[in-house]
Write an enzyme that holds these catalytic residues in place. Structure first.
Site, PDB file in Angstrom:
ATOM      1  CE  LYS A  68      -3.875   2.202   2.542  1.00  0.00           C
ATOM      2  NZ  LYS A  68      -4.745   1.784   3.767  1.00  0.00           N
ATOM      3  CB  SER A  98      -8.186   3.610   2.799  1.00  0.00           C
ATOM      4  OG  SER A  98      -7.215   2.971   3.800  1.00  0.00           O
ATOM      5  CB  SER A 108      -8.364   1.067   5.894  1.00  0.00           C
ATOM      6  OG  SER A 108      -8.887   2.017   5.700  1.00  0.00           O
TER       7      SER A 108
HETATM    8  N1  GLN Z   1     -13.053   4.405   6.288  1.00  0.00           N
HETATM    9  C1  GLN Z   1     -12.469   4.719   7.694  1.00  0.00           C
HETATM   10  C2  GLN Z   1     -12.097   6.211   7.445  1.00  0.00           C
HETATM   11  O1  GLN Z   1     -12.296   6.961   6.658  1.00  0.00           O
HETATM   12  C3  GLN Z   1     -11.175   3.826   7.892  1.00  0.00           C
HETATM   13  C4  GLN Z   1      -9.996   4.149   6.960  1.00  0.00           C
HETATM   14  C5  GLN Z   1      -8.837   3.341   7.490  1.00  0.00           C
HETATM   15  O2  GLN Z   1      -9.078   2.422   7.993  1.00  0.00           O
HETATM   16  N2  GLN Z   1      -7.842   3.923   7.220  1.00  0.00           N
HETATM   17  O3  GLN Z   1     -11.427   6.839   8.361  1.00  0.00           O
END
Ligand code: GLN
Length: 496
Positions: free
Chosen positions: A79, A154, A178
């Site tokens: 990532k 994400s 995410s």
């Molecule tokens: N969707 C969540 C956020 O926008 C989690 C994102 C994540 O785990 N990095 O914060």
């Protein structure tokens, strides 16, 4: 082409050991798969084929010398939030365009030490803020099961690459879901380790008290194999915990017998897509048939989780992102004086969601509002933690949906951030409480989209949740299905 891109870590390692293929061939096949599908999927932000092939050749030499590491020659996609020395690390943001990492994240270092090949960098929501990968400043990654839909986020690139068979496995990060949610949207396995299980050194910080690095794979044993290498204390991260690291690959084989699984009443409620609800319930019945005892539990503070998460995460983000000011990292937009330079750099460098969160986070921390928002959110966090502690008093693991929906259409939720945030309801709690959780495939909708379930466990009980997940996976074949896109590539490449 040997279709080596279709292998799992486990099957690939067997082939590499037997000498049935070389690591160079594996990387070549993956590069071929990328060429065939990534124009449509858009999982990768950058691929340094030359370096990957050189690392693979190195791995093949090590094997010939009898020095193969635990992941020798296995390619892993990374990532774009994790630092790899000499490679770009944009975090999906224009503000880091042109930045080249001066060092390896500890997880990357550990992969290298185990002999893994670093395959390329995969797309993500800007600074990991989002649930659909639509917040990437560079492109929207598509769901390999249906290109009109999002891959989740994400870590959408991490999951899409694995689902589209352009990666054998990948690393993502999970601050509020995410790793698990994109894994569920793409029909993969995604593991969020307990807070402190895996070093965060070199992971660009979003919300430091919630962030963890985790693997996305096609099978549970592959997730165990990666965790084995990633887990353990690190002097460079004072929040990593010096707890013994079990032999995950062995422990997961112990089966379902003798385990008690809890079903949190608050996670089986109206509002969840009926096909998701039905698939997860059917999976629970299957676990029961495999020997688990199932009981209902309650996590009464669940309704406050989203609010608490979006206060704590944005508060921490507002502080963490202060470092991107045009002075030290990436892009700079000049101004007449430093203040103007900071302002312009941040105005042009950050996307709208990141700005929204910096504003929100700054607000909840500001004097006069701190007690009403930030402090209260921390108290809610404690209550959520206590809910889980009580539930785990009676059971080894909890079973729940990962997300209330399956993958939705690109653009469907971008106009309504709150709607997007609400989709995180079943994942943010594990981060708030520091628990571990694994998402794995448990069915498909009538329209052919993957459905995921998650197994949540107490902190530092990864072997327990992986054991449940592995026993379920062994008894089902959801994880063996492939998107039509992949099937087409396989046959066309065979013809070619
Ligand atoms: N969707 C969540 C956020 O926008 C989690 C994102 C994540 O785990 N990095 O914060």
């Amino acid at each position: 082409m040997g279709n080596l891109h279709l292998e799992t870590i486990e099957s690939l390692q067997a082939k590499l050991r037997e000498g049935a293929c070389s690591s160079v061939e594996v990387v070549q096949d993956l590069l071929g798969a990328m060429e065939a599908v990534d124009g449509q999927v858009g999982a990768y932000l950058s691929v340094d084929a030359e370096t990957a092939l050189a690392e693979a050749a190195e791995a093949d030499r090590r094997r010939a010398d009898g020095k193969a590491g635990a992941l020798n020659g296995v390619p892993v996609a990374i990532k774009d939030v994790l630092n790899v020395k000499g490679q770009p690390c944009t975090c999906g943001s224009k503000i880091l365009e042109g930045f080249v990492s001066p060092y390896d994240a500890t997880v990357v270092k550990r992969l290298r030490e185990a002999g893994a090949v670093l395959l390329g960098r995969v797309n993500m929501d800007e600074f990991a803020m989002g649930s659909s990968t639509e917040n990437s400043a560079f492109r929207t990654t598509r769901n390999p099961w249906d290109l009109s839909r999002v891959p989740g986020g994400s870590s959408g690139g991490s999951a899409a690459a694995v689902a589209a068979r352009e990666a054998i496995a990948s690393l993502g990060s999970d601050t509020g879901g995410s790793v698990r949610q994109p894994a569920a949207f793409c029909g993969c396995v995604g593991l969020k380790p307990s807070y402190g299980r895996v070093s965060r050194y070199g992971l660009t910080a979003y919300a430091s008290s919630l962030d963890q690095v985790g693997p996305v794979t096609r099978t549970v044993s592959d997730a165990a194999a990666l965790l084995q290498v990633l887990a353990g204390a690190d002097p460079m991260d004072s929040t990593s915990v010096d707890a013994p690291v079990p032999d995950y690959r062995e422990e997961i084989k112990l089966g379902m017998e003798g385990l008690t699984l809890g079903l949190p009443a608050e996670y089986f409620v109206e509002g969840t897509d009926p096909e998701v609800d039905a698939a997860v319930r059917a999976a629970v019945a299957q676990c029961e048939a495999l020997g688990a005892t199932v009981r209902e539990v309650s996590l009464p503070h669940t309704p406050y989780a989203i609010a608490a998460y979006y206060i704590i995460a944005t508060a921490e983000a507002s502080a963490n992102l202060a470092r991107f000011d045009g002075v030290r990292y990436g892009r700079r937009v000049e101004g007449q004086d430093p203040i103007e330079m900071y302002g312009r750099t941040r105005a042009e460098g950050f996307g709208p969601e990141v700005k929204r969160r910096i504003v929100l986070g700054t607000y909840v921390l500001s004097s006069g509002y701190y007690d009403a928002y930030y402090l209260r959110a921390q108290k809610v966090r404690t209550l959520i933690r206590d809910d889980f502690a009580a539930a785990f008093g009676d059971c080894h693991a909890l079973i729940a949906p990962v997300s209330p929906t399956v993958a939705y259409g690109v653009g469907e939720k971008t106009g309504d951030p709150l709607q997007m945030y609400l989709g995180d309801i079943f994942t943010v709690t594990a981060n708030l409480a520091g628990l571990c959780g694994v998402a794995l495939p448990c069915g498909f909708t009538a329209g052919g989209l993957p459905i995921g379930m998650q197994v949540l466990g107490p902190a530092f009980a990864e072997e327990q949740i992986l054991r449940v997940a592995h026993a379920y996976e062994e008894a089902t074949d959801w994880h063996t299905r492939r998107p039509a896109l992949v099937e087409e590539t396989v046959s066309s490449r065979q013809e070619g």
